[in-house]
Every structure is written in structure tokens, then in C-alpha cells.
Write a protein that holds these residues in place. Structure first.
Motif, PDB file in Angstrom:
ATOM      1  N   ILE A   1       0.804  -1.165  -0.086  1.00  0.00           N
ATOM      2  CA  ILE A   1      -0.101   0.003  -0.110  1.00  0.00           C
ATOM      3  C   ILE A   1       0.868   1.198  -0.098  1.00  0.00           C
ATOM      4  CG2 ILE A   1      -1.582   1.361   1.478  1.00  0.00           C
ATOM      5  CD1 ILE A   1      -2.941  -1.330   2.251  1.00  0.00           C
ATOM      6  N   LYS A   2       1.912   1.302   0.817  1.00  0.00           N
ATOM      7  CA  LYS A   2       2.798   2.380   0.729  1.00  0.00           C
ATOM      8  C   LYS A   2       3.395   2.537  -0.538  1.00  0.00           C
ATOM      9  CE  LYS A   2       6.838   4.192   3.231  1.00  0.00           C
ATOM     10  NZ  LYS A   2       7.876   4.008   4.219  1.00  0.00           N
ATOM     11  N   GLU A   3       3.802   1.598  -1.238  1.00  0.00           N
ATOM     12  CA  GLU A   3       4.589   1.784  -2.563  1.00  0.00           C
ATOM     13  C   GLU A   3       3.497   2.163  -3.389  1.00  0.00           C
ATOM     14  OE1 GLU A   3       5.894  -2.115  -3.562  1.00  0.00           O
ATOM     15  OE2 GLU A   3       7.655  -1.877  -2.206  1.00  0.00           O
ATOM     16  N   ARG A   4       2.343   1.926  -3.556  1.00  0.00           N
ATOM     17  CA  ARG A   4       1.263   2.280  -4.239  1.00  0.00           C
ATOM     18  C   ARG A   4       0.832   4.011  -3.953  1.00  0.00           C
ATOM     19  NH1 ARG A   4      -2.490  -3.082  -4.761  1.00  0.00           N
ATOM     20  NH2 ARG A   4      -1.024  -4.077  -5.986  1.00  0.00           N
ATOM     21  N   ALA A   5       0.797   4.002  -2.644  1.00  0.00           N
ATOM     22  CA  ALA A   5       0.348   5.644  -2.087  1.00  0.00           C
ATOM     23  C   ALA A   5       1.650   6.495  -2.759  1.00  0.00           C
ATOM     24  CB  ALA A   5       0.436   5.499  -0.923  1.00  0.00           C
ATOM     25  N   VAL A   6       2.990   6.087  -2.470  1.00  0.00           N
ATOM     26  CA  VAL A   6       3.913   7.003  -2.946  1.00  0.00           C
ATOM     27  C   VAL A   6       3.749   7.111  -4.708  1.00  0.00           C
ATOM     28  CG1 VAL A   6       6.360   6.890  -3.096  1.00  0.00           C
ATOM     29  CG2 VAL A   6       5.386   6.464  -1.201  1.00  0.00           C
ATOM     30  N   ASP A   7       3.746   6.156  -5.174  1.00  0.00           N
ATOM     31  CA  ASP A   7       3.581   6.161  -6.842  1.00  0.00           C
ATOM     32  C   ASP A   7       2.458   7.034  -7.086  1.00  0.00           C
ATOM     33  OD1 ASP A   7       5.657   4.498  -7.320  1.00  0.00           O
ATOM     34  OD2 ASP A   7       4.255   2.719  -7.647  1.00  0.00           O
ATOM     35  N   PHE A   8       1.297   6.973  -6.617  1.00  0.00           N
ATOM     36  CA  PHE A   8       0.092   7.608  -6.745  1.00  0.00           C
ATOM     37  C   PHE A   8       0.434   9.231  -6.424  1.00  0.00           C
ATOM     38  CE2 PHE A   8      -3.835  10.138  -5.122  1.00  0.00           C
ATOM     39  CZ  PHE A   8      -4.525   9.658  -6.162  1.00  0.00           C
ATOM     40  N   ALA A   9       0.939   9.801  -5.317  1.00  0.00           N
ATOM     41  CA  ALA A   9       1.606  10.847  -4.890  1.00  0.00           C
ATOM     42  C   ALA A   9       2.374  11.448  -5.905  1.00  0.00           C
ATOM     43  CB  ALA A   9       1.938  11.054  -3.697  1.00  0.00           C
ATOM     44  N   LEU A  10       3.260  10.719  -6.440  1.00  0.00           N
ATOM     45  CA  LEU A  10       4.117  11.008  -7.489  1.00  0.00           C
ATOM     46  C   LEU A  10       3.511  11.803  -8.819  1.00  0.00           C
ATOM     47  CD1 LEU A  10       7.460   8.788  -7.110  1.00  0.00           C
ATOM     48  CD2 LEU A  10       7.023  11.146  -6.508  1.00  0.00           C
ATOM     49  N   ASP A  11       2.438  10.611  -9.195  1.00  0.00           N
ATOM     50  CA  ASP A  11       1.758  10.847 -10.559  1.00  0.00           C
ATOM     51  C   ASP A  11       0.883  12.131 -10.163  1.00  0.00           C
ATOM     52  OD1 ASP A  11       2.635   8.738 -11.435  1.00  0.00           O
ATOM     53  OD2 ASP A  11       0.888   7.306 -11.046  1.00  0.00           O
ATOM     54  N   VAL A  12       0.252  12.312  -9.019  1.00  0.00           N
ATOM     55  CA  VAL A  12      -0.711  13.675  -8.676  1.00  0.00           C
ATOM     56  C   VAL A  12       0.373  14.749  -8.877  1.00  0.00           C
ATOM     57  CG1 VAL A  12      -1.725  14.830  -6.972  1.00  0.00           C
ATOM     58  CG2 VAL A  12      -2.158  12.345  -7.362  1.00  0.00           C
TER      59      VAL A  12
ATOM     60  N   ASP B   1       3.004  15.295 -10.584  1.00  0.00           N
ATOM     61  CA  ASP B   1       3.393  15.399 -12.009  1.00  0.00           C
ATOM     62  C   ASP B   1       2.293  16.249 -12.764  1.00  0.00           C
ATOM     63  OD1 ASP B   1       5.983  14.452 -11.605  1.00  0.00           O
ATOM     64  OD2 ASP B   1       5.280  12.303 -12.236  1.00  0.00           O
ATOM     65  N   GLY B   2       1.023  15.593 -12.566  1.00  0.00           N
ATOM     66  CA  GLY B   2      -0.324  16.153 -13.255  1.00  0.00           C
ATOM     67  C   GLY B   2      -0.513  17.381 -12.625  1.00  0.00           C
ATOM     68  N   MET B   3      -0.182  17.900 -11.422  1.00  0.00           N
ATOM     69  CA  MET B   3      -0.356  19.315 -11.002  1.00  0.00           C
ATOM     70  C   MET B   3       0.521  20.037 -11.801  1.00  0.00           C
ATOM     71  SD  MET B   3      -0.937  18.907  -6.964  1.00  0.00           S
ATOM     72  CE  MET B   3       0.353  19.755  -6.507  1.00  0.00           C
ATOM     73  N   ALA B   4       1.815  19.785 -11.963  1.00  0.00           N
ATOM     74  CA  ALA B   4       2.938  20.471 -12.624  1.00  0.00           C
ATOM     75  C   ALA B   4       2.600  20.747 -14.079  1.00  0.00           C
ATOM     76  CB  ALA B   4       4.310  19.723 -12.292  1.00  0.00           C
ATOM     77  N   GLN B   5       2.012  19.925 -14.553  1.00  0.00           N
ATOM     78  CA  GLN B   5       1.657  19.902 -15.981  1.00  0.00           C
ATOM     79  C   GLN B   5       0.561  20.536 -16.200  1.00  0.00           C
ATOM     80  OE1 GLN B   5       0.371  16.042 -17.793  1.00  0.00           O
ATOM     81  NE2 GLN B   5       0.065  17.008 -19.575  1.00  0.00           N
ATOM     82  N   ARG B   6      -0.590  20.547 -15.226  1.00  0.00           N
ATOM     83  CA  ARG B   6      -1.780  21.375 -15.277  1.00  0.00           C
ATOM     84  C   ARG B   6      -1.277  22.991 -15.147  1.00  0.00           C
ATOM     85  NH1 ARG B   6      -6.123  22.781 -18.137  1.00  0.00           N
ATOM     86  NH2 ARG B   6      -7.705  23.457 -16.884  1.00  0.00           N
ATOM     87  N   GLU B   7      -0.563  23.232 -14.236  1.00  0.00           N
ATOM     88  CA  GLU B   7      -0.077  24.571 -13.865  1.00  0.00           C
ATOM     89  C   GLU B   7       0.679  25.483 -14.971  1.00  0.00           C
ATOM     90  OE1 GLU B   7       2.397  24.701 -10.408  1.00  0.00           O
ATOM     91  OE2 GLU B   7       0.486  24.137  -8.989  1.00  0.00           O
ATOM     92  N   GLU B   8       1.460  24.607 -15.664  1.00  0.00           N
ATOM     93  CA  GLU B   8       1.885  24.861 -16.831  1.00  0.00           C
ATOM     94  C   GLU B   8       1.167  25.204 -17.988  1.00  0.00           C
ATOM     95  OE1 GLU B   8       5.419  23.113 -20.016  1.00  0.00           O
ATOM     96  OE2 GLU B   8       5.423  22.660 -18.035  1.00  0.00           O
TER      97      GLU B   8
END
Length: 123
Positions: free
Chosen positions: A49-60, A62-69
Motif C-alpha cells: 500500500i505504501k509503494e502504491r501511495a507513493v506512486d500515486f502521490a508522484l503521479d498527482v 506530475d499532473g499538478m505541475a503539468q496542469r499549472e504549466e
């Protein structure tokens, strides 16, 4: 005679194998063993679960940075700015105007509760 020895040895081997198998199963079903197994499974699940949560947080992130751009480009925040096109900065006086009635000599202006400078007050 050879036949009897063969079947006797086969029976002994099968008995030893079955006894060993039953004893291992009984040890696995003791409360301590069950608790240890459950704890190990819980730790493994927690790590997954921790590994998946970290992957999810990194994806979020990246998505935030892309949307801000994308939003910055759409709003023109990253476009070069020409200083000549900017409006002049507003400047405010730091000292009161000395020509107001309260500073002029001979003025009938009196500072009292009737002359309020509150703009929100009805006049």
C-alpha cells in the motif's frame, strides 16, 4: 522376502512422511504461529500500500505541475513582458495636505465628534 522388505520400508517411509506433514500443519495452527503469520501478511500489505501511495502521490504531483504549466501558458503568465507596456505605478502621498481647512489659520474647522472622517458613515 524381498517383497516384504520392500513394502515394510515403503510403509515406514510413508508413515514418517505423513507424521512429519501432520506435525508441521499442527505447528502452523498454533495461536503463536497464526499471530506471526497474520503480522507478516499485514506488514507485506502495508508495504504494498505504501509503494502504491507513493506512486500515486508522484503521479498527482506530475499532473499538478503539468496542469499549472498549461494554465500559465493559457493565461500568459510565462510570456515575456515589455516594460514600456506596463502602467505607471500608483504613488501615495505620505504627508497630509496642509491646505485642508483644519490646518488653515482662522478656519472655523473644529475637530469634534460631529466632523467624522469615516467614509462609511452616513452624512
Amino acid at each position: 522376502m524381498f517383497r516384504r522388505t520392500f513394502w515394510f520400508t515403503t510403509g515406514v517411509a510413508a508413515g514418517v512422511w505423513a507424521t512429519t506433514k501432520v506435525n508441521r500443519k499442527l505447528k502452523q495452527l498454533t495461536p503463536e504461529s497464526l499471530a506471526a503469520t497474520a503480522a507478516n501478511k499485514a506488514l507485506e500489505a502495508g508495504h504494498r500500500i505504501k509503494e502504491r501511495a507513493v506512486d500515486f502521490a508522484l503521479d498527482v504531483r506530475d499532473g499538478m505541475a503539468q496542469r499549472e504549466e498549461e494554465l500559465g501558458d493559457a493565461l500568459g503568465l510565462y510570456a515575456p513582458v515589455d516594460r514600456d507596456e506596463l502602467p505607471a505605478a500608483h504613488r501615495y502621498a505620505a504627508i497630509e495636505n496642509r491646505t485642508t481647512p483644519k490646518y488653515v489659520e482662522g478656519s472655523t474647522y473644529r475637530k469634534n465628534s460631529y466632523n467624522s472622517h469615516n467614509r462609511n458613515e452616513d452624512h
